[in-house]
Design a protein around this motif. Structure first.
Motif, PDB file in Angstrom:
ATOM      1  N   ILE A   1       0.875  -1.174   0.000  1.00 54.61           N
ATOM      2  CA  ILE A   1       0.000   0.000   0.000  1.00 54.61           C
ATOM      3  C   ILE A   1       0.907   1.217   0.000  1.00 54.61           C
ATOM      4  O   ILE A   1       1.586   1.508   0.984  1.00 54.61           O
ATOM      5  CB  ILE A   1      -0.940   0.002   1.222  1.00 54.61           C
ATOM      6  CG1 ILE A   1      -1.865  -1.219   1.139  1.00 54.61           C
ATOM      7  CG2 ILE A   1      -1.747   1.299   1.292  1.00 54.61           C
ATOM      8  CD1 ILE A   1      -2.719  -1.417   2.378  1.00 54.61           C
TER       9      ILE A   1
ATOM     10  N   GLY B   1       3.835  -6.405   2.109  1.00 57.69           N
ATOM     11  CA  GLY B   1       2.699  -6.042   2.964  1.00 57.69           C
ATOM     12  C   GLY B   1       3.097  -5.128   4.120  1.00 57.69           C
ATOM     13  O   GLY B   1       4.243  -5.121   4.561  1.00 57.69           O
TER      14      GLY B   1
ATOM     15  N   PHE C   1      -0.725  -0.552   9.505  1.00 59.05           N
ATOM     16  CA  PHE C   1      -0.353   0.121   8.252  1.00 59.05           C
ATOM     17  C   PHE C   1       1.079   0.640   8.242  1.00 59.05           C
ATOM     18  O   PHE C   1       1.479   1.358   7.332  1.00 59.05           O
ATOM     19  CB  PHE C   1      -1.297   1.292   7.919  1.00 59.05           C
ATOM     20  CG  PHE C   1      -2.677   0.872   7.495  1.00 59.05           C
ATOM     21  CD1 PHE C   1      -2.891   0.293   6.262  1.00 59.05           C
ATOM     22  CD2 PHE C   1      -3.766   1.069   8.334  1.00 59.05           C
ATOM     23  CE1 PHE C   1      -4.162  -0.098   5.865  1.00 59.05           C
ATOM     24  CE2 PHE C   1      -5.038   0.688   7.949  1.00 59.05           C
ATOM     25  CZ  PHE C   1      -5.242   0.101   6.704  1.00 59.05           C
TER      26      PHE C   1
ATOM     27  N   ARG D   1      -9.811  -0.390  -3.281  1.00 60.88           N
ATOM     28  CA  ARG D   1      -8.929  -1.509  -2.960  1.00 60.88           C
ATOM     29  C   ARG D   1      -9.412  -2.100  -1.669  1.00 60.88           C
ATOM     30  O   ARG D   1      -9.590  -1.380  -0.676  1.00 60.88           O
ATOM     31  CB  ARG D   1      -7.494  -1.011  -2.769  1.00 60.88           C
ATOM     32  CG  ARG D   1      -6.616  -1.219  -3.967  1.00 60.88           C
ATOM     33  CD  ARG D   1      -5.229  -0.790  -3.649  1.00 60.88           C
ATOM     34  NE  ARG D   1      -4.522  -1.804  -2.877  1.00 60.88           N
ATOM     35  CZ  ARG D   1      -3.217  -1.794  -2.704  1.00 60.88           C
ATOM     36  NH1 ARG D   1      -2.499  -0.807  -3.221  1.00 60.88           N
ATOM     37  NH2 ARG D   1      -2.625  -2.746  -2.022  1.00 60.88           N
ATOM     38  N   GLN D   2      -9.568  -3.397  -1.659  1.00 55.70           N
ATOM     39  CA  GLN D   2     -10.235  -4.067  -0.552  1.00 55.70           C
ATOM     40  C   GLN D   2      -9.629  -3.700   0.817  1.00 55.70           C
ATOM     41  O   GLN D   2     -10.362  -3.380   1.754  1.00 55.70           O
ATOM     42  CB  GLN D   2     -10.179  -5.575  -0.802  1.00 55.70           C
ATOM     43  CG  GLN D   2     -11.053  -6.402   0.116  1.00 55.70           C
ATOM     44  CD  GLN D   2     -10.235  -7.480   0.782  1.00 55.70           C
ATOM     45  OE1 GLN D   2      -9.366  -8.095   0.150  1.00 55.70           O
ATOM     46  NE2 GLN D   2     -10.460  -7.691   2.073  1.00 55.70           N
ATOM     47  N   GLU D   3      -8.281  -3.693   0.934  1.00 56.75           N
ATOM     48  CA  GLU D   3      -7.661  -3.484   2.249  1.00 56.75           C
ATOM     49  C   GLU D   3      -7.912  -2.088   2.819  1.00 56.75           C
ATOM     50  O   GLU D   3      -7.804  -1.878   4.022  1.00 56.75           O
ATOM     51  CB  GLU D   3      -6.137  -3.686   2.193  1.00 56.75           C
ATOM     52  CG  GLU D   3      -5.639  -4.877   1.416  1.00 56.75           C
ATOM     53  CD  GLU D   3      -5.304  -4.518  -0.023  1.00 56.75           C
ATOM     54  OE1 GLU D   3      -6.262  -4.287  -0.809  1.00 56.75           O
ATOM     55  OE2 GLU D   3      -4.117  -4.472  -0.366  1.00 56.75           O
ATOM     56  N   ILE D   4      -8.194  -1.143   1.944  1.00 56.78           N
ATOM     57  CA  ILE D   4      -8.347   0.235   2.420  1.00 56.78           C
ATOM     58  C   ILE D   4      -9.666   0.844   1.953  1.00 56.78           C
ATOM     59  O   ILE D   4      -9.823   2.069   1.941  1.00 56.78           O
ATOM     60  CB  ILE D   4      -7.159   1.123   1.951  1.00 56.78           C
ATOM     61  CG1 ILE D   4      -6.939   1.020   0.435  1.00 56.78           C
ATOM     62  CG2 ILE D   4      -5.883   0.768   2.693  1.00 56.78           C
ATOM     63  CD1 ILE D   4      -5.889   2.007  -0.094  1.00 56.78           C
ATOM     64  N   THR D   5     -10.622  -0.007   1.616  1.00 54.38           N
ATOM     65  CA  THR D   5     -11.858   0.504   1.004  1.00 54.38           C
ATOM     66  C   THR D   5     -12.699   1.329   1.978  1.00 54.38           C
ATOM     67  O   THR D   5     -13.504   2.161   1.564  1.00 54.38           O
ATOM     68  CB  THR D   5     -12.690  -0.643   0.384  1.00 54.38           C
ATOM     69  OG1 THR D   5     -13.747  -0.075  -0.368  1.00 54.38           O
ATOM     70  CG2 THR D   5     -13.254  -1.571   1.472  1.00 54.38           C
TER      71      THR D   5
ATOM     72  N   ASP E   1      -0.265  -4.623  10.595  1.00 56.87           N
ATOM     73  CA  ASP E   1      -1.709  -4.413  10.784  1.00 56.87           C
ATOM     74  C   ASP E   1      -2.062  -2.947  11.018  1.00 56.87           C
ATOM     75  O   ASP E   1      -3.151  -2.501  10.676  1.00 56.87           O
ATOM     76  CB  ASP E   1      -2.218  -5.241  11.983  1.00 56.87           C
ATOM     77  CG  ASP E   1      -2.231  -6.725  11.644  1.00 56.87           C
ATOM     78  OD1 ASP E   1      -2.187  -7.053  10.439  1.00 56.87           O
ATOM     79  OD2 ASP E   1      -2.277  -7.544  12.586  1.00 56.87           O
TER      80      ASP E   1
ATOM     81  N   THR F   1      -1.140   6.458   3.619  1.00 58.50           N
ATOM     82  CA  THR F   1      -1.326   6.309   5.068  1.00 58.50           C
ATOM     83  C   THR F   1      -0.896   7.547   5.844  1.00 58.50           C
ATOM     84  O   THR F   1      -1.448   7.838   6.902  1.00 58.50           O
ATOM     85  CB  THR F   1      -0.526   5.105   5.599  1.00 58.50           C
ATOM     86  OG1 THR F   1       0.876   5.366   5.398  1.00 58.50           O
ATOM     87  CG2 THR F   1      -0.909   3.811   4.895  1.00 58.50           C
TER      88      THR F   1
END
Ligand SMILES: *Cc1c(COP(=O)(O)O)cnc(C)c1O
Length: 352
Positions: A108, A128, A133, A323-327, A131, A156
């Motif tokens: 990300i 990655g 970020f 984006r799924q992880e930050i939707t 958790d 972030t």
């Protein structure tokens, strides 16, 4: 696309810049521009330069490199400039990655990194985040790849300390480490002085955010002279006049007017802290930002995308990433106090 385009671009998905709609006047909090105009001396320098637009600009950008070198207490041989830092990053990917040498960057992060990796058909590893970020420095040790890290990271807003980046440099002495410092002036610590110690470090900066010149397109790189020579080789092999006269003049004046931008930066940091408190009081999770934006999610029943649309219908643009992880998150640029008052007011109305 036409049937003539090279096959090697079949799988390339281009970068999608933040929207710049013209259907109405928006409060623009979606592309991390400065809400403040360039300083008065920048405006004067640009208008003075206009009568010389019949002449090519200086391909060495010598006066600008000297000004930047002075600002950073390094030598002009340590500096090169680009048409936005995007161009510098392009040169870096082109110069320091190939079939044998892949690249690694946070999963990300700035969306352009994966676009460059695909443009050059590179083997790339998206690493990655933790958790919370944050970037885990150890994940970048000894990868045998070129490394690119935005610090503070986007979207972030979280920053690594110089000590952590030093450890990444130490564990990659035979590989180039590119630190993209687009947001460093809003509260993080620059690694630029480390170019004196590490011949594998490229520190990249931009005039687009802190220095209110997104529309002029100006970025820079600082590194040992050998690396700067690499980047200049690519520059002179693609576009030796990559910085136009108006932008050169603007850049030099902006460096001289440093105090004006430092003051604006302080205002943005104050406003960022105020907005962070307000959002948290309203029930948002807000990451502790060191940039000119905040990354925030509302825990309740309304999705990030819905919030984005509700704000847009009220004339306020923020950035939502599909984006799924930050939707659930929105990236909100810090504007003036008045703009942020309007944002908070609109959010209260939407959440009521
Ligand atoms: C905005 C941004 C850039 C690009 O800046 P330009 O100088 O306008 O090309 C590069 N990296 C990051 C992380 C950014 O957010």
């Amino acid at each position: 696309m036409s049937r003539f385009i090279s096959k090697r671009f079949d799988t390339l998905t281009e970068y999608v810049p933040g929207e710049q709609p013209t259907d109405m006047k928006y409060i623009k909090l979606n592309t991390n521009e400065s809400p403040f105009p360039p300083s008065p001396s920048v405006l004067a320098a640009v208008s003075n330069e206009a009568e010389r637009l019949n002449l090519y600009p200086d391909p060495d950008c010598a006066a600008l490199c000297r000004a930047l070198a002075q600002l950073f207490s390094v030598s002009p041989e340590n500096i090169t400039v680009g048409n936005g830092s995007d161009e510098i990053l392009n040169f870096c990917f082109s110069a320091y990655c190939d079939k044998e040498k892949g690249v690694a960057f946070p999963a990300i992060s700035y969306g352009f990194y994966s676009v460059f990796a695909e443009l050059y058909n590179l083997d790339y590893r998206a690493i990655g985040l933790a958790d919370d970020f944050s970037i885990v420095p150890e994940d970048y040790f000894g990868l045998d790849r070129t490394i690119v890290i935005a610090n503070p990271n986007a979207p972030t807003g979280l920053a690594l300390g110089v000590g952590d980046i030093r450890r990444i440099l130490e564990h990659n002495r035979e590989d180039i480490v590119i630190i993209d410092e687009a947001y460093v002036d809003f509260g993080a610590e620059s690694v630029l002085p480390l170019i004196r110690e590490y011949d594998n470090l490229v520190a990249v900066g931009t005039f687009s955010k802190f220095r209110s010149l997104a529309g002029a397109r100006l970025g820079y790189a600082a590194a040992v002279p050998e690396l700067i020579a690499d980047l200049n080789k690519l520059r002179f092999s693609t576009n030796p006049y990559n910085i136009n006269r108006a932008t050169l003049a603007a850049g030099i004046a902006a460096v001289r007017d440093n105090d004006y931008y430092v003051e604006n930066g302080k205002k943005i940091v104050r406003t960022r802290e105020w907005v962070t408190r307000q959002l948290r009081e309203m029930g948002f999770v807000v990451l502790p930002s060191k940039a000119n934006f905040v990354f925030a999610k509302y825990g309740g029943a309304i999705s990030g995308k819905q919030l984005y649309f509700e704000l847009k219908s009220r004339g306020i643009l923020v950035r939502h990433f599909d984006r799924q992880e930050i939707t659930d998150y929105l990236r909100i640029t810090i504007g003036t106090d008045e703009q942020m008052d309007a944002l908070i007011g609109a959010l209260r109305e939407i959440l009521r």
